[in-house]
Design a protein around this motif. Sequence first.
Motif, PDB file in Angstrom:
ATOM      1  N   LEU A   1      42.287  20.753  45.247  1.00  0.00           N
ATOM      2  CA  LEU A   1      42.744  21.908  44.464  1.00  0.00           C
ATOM      3  C   LEU A   1      42.336  21.790  42.996  1.00  0.00           C
ATOM      4  O   LEU A   1      41.980  22.781  42.358  1.00  0.00           O
ATOM      5  N   GLU A   2      42.368  20.572  42.467  1.00  0.00           N
ATOM      6  CA  GLU A   2      41.970  20.369  41.079  1.00  0.00           C
ATOM      7  C   GLU A   2      40.466  20.642  40.899  1.00  0.00           C
ATOM      8  O   GLU A   2      40.060  21.243  39.905  1.00  0.00           O
ATOM      9  N   VAL A   3      39.664  20.232  41.864  1.00  0.00           N
ATOM     10  CA  VAL A   3      38.226  20.515  41.811  1.00  0.00           C
ATOM     11  C   VAL A   3      38.012  22.023  41.800  1.00  0.00           C
ATOM     12  O   VAL A   3      37.250  22.551  40.978  1.00  0.00           O
ATOM     13  N   ILE A   4      38.692  22.720  42.687  1.00  0.00           N
ATOM     14  CA  ILE A   4      38.544  24.178  42.768  1.00  0.00           C
ATOM     15  C   ILE A   4      38.967  24.829  41.451  1.00  0.00           C
ATOM     16  O   ILE A   4      38.300  25.737  40.948  1.00  0.00           O
ATOM     17  N   GLN A   5      40.053  24.365  40.853  1.00  0.00           N
ATOM     18  CA  GLN A   5      40.518  24.929  39.579  1.00  0.00           C
ATOM     19  C   GLN A   5      39.493  24.684  38.472  1.00  0.00           C
ATOM     20  O   GLN A   5      39.210  25.580  37.680  1.00  0.00           O
ATOM     21  N   HIS A   6      38.905  23.488  38.427  1.00  0.00           N
ATOM     22  CA  HIS A   6      37.872  23.198  37.423  1.00  0.00           C
ATOM     23  C   HIS A   6      36.650  24.093  37.623  1.00  0.00           C
ATOM     24  O   HIS A   6      36.047  24.556  36.659  1.00  0.00           O
ATOM     25  N   VAL A   7      36.284  24.332  38.870  1.00  0.00           N
ATOM     26  CA  VAL A   7      35.144  25.203  39.160  1.00  0.00           C
ATOM     27  C   VAL A   7      35.437  26.621  38.671  1.00  0.00           C
ATOM     28  O   VAL A   7      34.590  27.260  38.035  1.00  0.00           O
ATOM     29  N   ILE A   8      36.624  27.114  38.939  1.00  0.00           N
ATOM     30  CA  ILE A   8      37.012  28.457  38.487  1.00  0.00           C
ATOM     31  C   ILE A   8      36.979  28.532  36.965  1.00  0.00           C
ATOM     32  O   ILE A   8      36.450  29.495  36.380  1.00  0.00           O
TER      33      ILE A   8
END
Length: 101
Positions: free
Chosen positions: A43-50
């Motif tokens: 989830l943290e990876v996805i948030q950083h990508v966003i």
Amino acid sequence: MKSSRASAEVAPAGRQRRRVASYLEQLRQLVPLVPLDRPVSQLEVIQHVIDYISQLEEQLERRQEAPRPAKRRQPLQEMSRNQAPGPVSEPLKQVQPRSSI
């Protein structure tokens, strides 16, 4: 005993999990905001990508709003013998100096 149907359903799920993990790792390497020095949740990876995509969009919007600089001149290039010269297609005439009276 497991049925063959149950084991057949587990294999695709395992492959899908590995693919998702692979894609997340690629994103982790591509996005400069994701910390590489510590473990990061999916989830943290996805948030950083966003967040990164949002920053890129903002930069594009600012660039489009900024006044565009005057068109830069192209440097002179050596002409090949087969290439026609620019707008003047015949050689320049040599001008004779005026005689003083």
